[in-house]
Design an enzyme around this catalytic site. Sequence first.
Site, PDB file in Angstrom:
ATOM      1  N   LYS A   9       0.820  -1.211   0.000  1.00 37.65           N
ATOM      2  CA  LYS A   9       0.000   0.000   0.000  1.00 37.65           C
ATOM      3  C   LYS A   9       0.861   1.271   0.000  1.00 37.65           C
ATOM      4  O   LYS A   9       2.064   1.223   0.272  1.00 37.65           O
ATOM      5  CB  LYS A   9      -0.930  -0.045   1.218  1.00 37.65           C
ATOM      6  CG  LYS A   9      -1.968  -1.177   1.151  1.00 37.65           C
ATOM      7  CD  LYS A   9      -2.979  -1.084   2.302  1.00 37.65           C
ATOM      8  CE  LYS A   9      -4.015  -2.192   2.223  1.00 37.65           C
ATOM      9  NZ  LYS A   9      -5.061  -2.053   3.286  1.00 37.65           N
ATOM     10  N   TYR A  49     -12.271  -1.852  -3.921  1.00 36.66           N
ATOM     11  CA  TYR A  49     -12.790  -2.079  -2.563  1.00 36.66           C
ATOM     12  C   TYR A  49     -14.316  -1.985  -2.501  1.00 36.66           C
ATOM     13  O   TYR A  49     -14.871  -1.699  -1.437  1.00 36.66           O
ATOM     14  CB  TYR A  49     -12.167  -1.071  -1.594  1.00 36.66           C
ATOM     15  CG  TYR A  49     -10.803  -1.488  -1.063  1.00 36.66           C
ATOM     16  CD1 TYR A  49     -10.660  -2.622  -0.251  1.00 36.66           C
ATOM     17  CD2 TYR A  49      -9.658  -0.749  -1.340  1.00 36.66           C
ATOM     18  CE1 TYR A  49      -9.418  -3.001   0.248  1.00 36.66           C
ATOM     19  CE2 TYR A  49      -8.415  -1.117  -0.836  1.00 36.66           C
ATOM     20  CZ  TYR A  49      -8.307  -2.245  -0.037  1.00 36.66           C
ATOM     21  OH  TYR A  49      -7.089  -2.618   0.471  1.00 36.66           O
ATOM     22  N   ASN A 112      -2.149   0.267   6.683  1.00 34.15           N
ATOM     23  CA  ASN A 112      -1.631  -0.977   7.257  1.00 34.15           C
ATOM     24  C   ASN A 112      -0.749  -1.774   6.297  1.00 34.15           C
ATOM     25  O   ASN A 112      -0.683  -2.996   6.363  1.00 34.15           O
ATOM     26  CB  ASN A 112      -2.777  -1.812   7.835  1.00 34.15           C
ATOM     27  CG  ASN A 112      -3.805  -2.195   6.784  1.00 34.15           C
ATOM     28  OD1 ASN A 112      -3.655  -1.871   5.610  1.00 34.15           O
ATOM     29  ND2 ASN A 112      -4.840  -2.906   7.202  1.00 34.15           N
ATOM     30  N   HIS A 115      -2.096  -5.433   1.466  1.00 38.81           N
ATOM     31  CA  HIS A 115      -3.397  -6.064   1.217  1.00 38.81           C
ATOM     32  C   HIS A 115      -3.160  -7.506   0.809  1.00 38.81           C
ATOM     33  O   HIS A 115      -2.185  -7.801   0.131  1.00 38.81           O
ATOM     34  CB  HIS A 115      -4.141  -5.349   0.077  1.00 38.81           C
ATOM     35  CG  HIS A 115      -5.322  -6.139  -0.436  1.00 38.81           C
ATOM     36  ND1 HIS A 115      -6.553  -6.074   0.165  1.00 38.81           N
ATOM     37  CD2 HIS A 115      -5.427  -7.060  -1.434  1.00 38.81           C
ATOM     38  CE1 HIS A 115      -7.384  -6.914  -0.470  1.00 38.81           C
ATOM     39  NE2 HIS A 115      -6.721  -7.517  -1.444  1.00 38.81           N
ATOM     40  N   GLU A 126      -9.684 -10.289  -7.683  1.00 42.71           N
ATOM     41  CA  GLU A 126      -8.682  -9.246  -7.474  1.00 42.71           C
ATOM     42  C   GLU A 126      -7.502  -9.384  -8.432  1.00 42.71           C
ATOM     43  O   GLU A 126      -6.947  -8.382  -8.883  1.00 42.71           O
ATOM     44  CB  GLU A 126      -8.209  -9.283  -6.017  1.00 42.71           C
ATOM     45  CG  GLU A 126      -9.306  -8.838  -5.046  1.00 42.71           C
ATOM     46  CD  GLU A 126      -8.899  -8.930  -3.591  1.00 42.71           C
ATOM     47  OE1 GLU A 126      -9.714  -8.532  -2.732  1.00 42.71           O
ATOM     48  OE2 GLU A 126      -7.776  -9.394  -3.294  1.00 42.71           O
TER      49      GLU A 126
HETATM   50  O1  CDP Z   1      -7.246  -5.806   4.635  1.00 44.76           O
HETATM   51  P1  CDP Z   1      -8.070  -6.753   5.491  1.00 44.76           P
HETATM   52  O2  CDP Z   1      -8.719  -7.859   4.689  1.00 44.76           O
HETATM   53  O3  CDP Z   1      -7.279  -7.272   6.652  1.00 44.76           O
HETATM   54  O4  CDP Z   1      -9.243  -5.891   6.167  1.00 44.76           O
HETATM   55  P2  CDP Z   1     -10.697  -5.495   5.622  1.00 44.76           P
HETATM   56  O5  CDP Z   1     -11.642  -5.610   6.766  1.00 44.76           O
HETATM   57  O6  CDP Z   1     -11.030  -6.225   4.364  1.00 44.76           O
HETATM   58  O7  CDP Z   1     -10.564  -3.932   5.310  1.00 44.76           O
HETATM   59  C1  CDP Z   1      -9.943  -3.489   4.126  1.00 44.76           C
HETATM   60  C2  CDP Z   1      -9.045  -2.335   4.467  1.00 44.76           C
HETATM   61  O8  CDP Z   1      -9.845  -1.246   4.944  1.00 44.76           O
HETATM   62  C3  CDP Z   1      -8.052  -2.566   5.598  1.00 44.76           C
HETATM   63  O9  CDP Z   1      -6.890  -3.267   5.205  1.00 44.76           O
HETATM   64  C4  CDP Z   1      -7.736  -1.154   6.042  1.00 44.76           C
HETATM   65  O10 CDP Z   1      -6.818  -0.509   5.157  1.00 44.76           O
HETATM   66  C5  CDP Z   1      -9.108  -0.484   5.892  1.00 44.76           C
HETATM   67  N1  CDP Z   1      -9.850  -0.418   7.160  1.00 44.76           N
HETATM   68  C6  CDP Z   1      -9.980   0.796   7.825  1.00 44.76           C
HETATM   69  O11 CDP Z   1      -9.469   1.818   7.344  1.00 44.76           O
HETATM   70  N2  CDP Z   1     -10.646   0.867   9.014  1.00 44.76           N
HETATM   71  C7  CDP Z   1     -11.210  -0.224   9.549  1.00 44.76           C
HETATM   72  N3  CDP Z   1     -11.860  -0.144  10.713  1.00 44.76           N
HETATM   73  C8  CDP Z   1     -11.103  -1.466   8.902  1.00 44.76           C
HETATM   74  C9  CDP Z   1     -10.411  -1.542   7.703  1.00 44.76           C
HETATM   75 MG    MG Z   2     -10.192  -7.759   3.247  1.00 45.57          MG
END
Ligand code: CDP
Ligand code: MG
Length: 140
Positions: A9, A49, A112, A115, A126
């Site tokens: 990222k 997303y 974070n 991805h 994806e």
């Molecule tokens: O990336 P991952 O699958 O672990 O998490 P997700 O629940 O699919 O969320 C996608 C992305 O959204 C995360 O990797 C974060 O960058 C962002 N996110 C966020 O900004 N705030 C949250 N509370 C949860 C996710």
């Molecule tokens: Mg995810």
Amino acid sequence: MERTLSIIKPDAVSKGVMGKIIDRFEREGLKIVAMKMVKLTKEEAKAFYSVHRDKPFFDSLTDFMSSGPVVVMVLEGEKAIERNREIMGATNPKDAAPGTLRHQFATDVEKNAVHGSDAPETAQREIAFFFSEQELVRLT
Ligand code: CDP
Ligand code: MG
């Protein structure tokens, strides 16, 4: 053999740790079968997303993901999806185990570092979002 989509990222690219992240995948034995650097538009980030379009963090997330270059990769290996998720660690770096990429390199729950696809169907979607079949190197 399984394939998964990985993204380094914008926060990790701008911190100068993309080499360290790629090095980790190589050391873990995940094979990189496609890779490119791109800067997503806001619209592209929203499309990628789209599953999160109703979440409160959607606008901020898609601003962030289109704020600078990212490195997109297809990783291949046995259980590549699950192994990549283990190497990445929990979404929130506060919950990510020591040694995981997010524990090492993430700034916060949004920024974070990486991805990774979460299931075979999402991996397929994806990968196709970024790469054509001809762009995936055949290892055998
Ligand atoms: O990336 P991952 O699958 O672990 O998490 P997700 O629940 O699919 O969320 C996608 C992305 O959204 C995360 O990797 C974060 O960058 C962002 N996110 C966020 O900004 N705030 C949250 N509370 C949860 C996710
Ligand atoms: Mg995810």
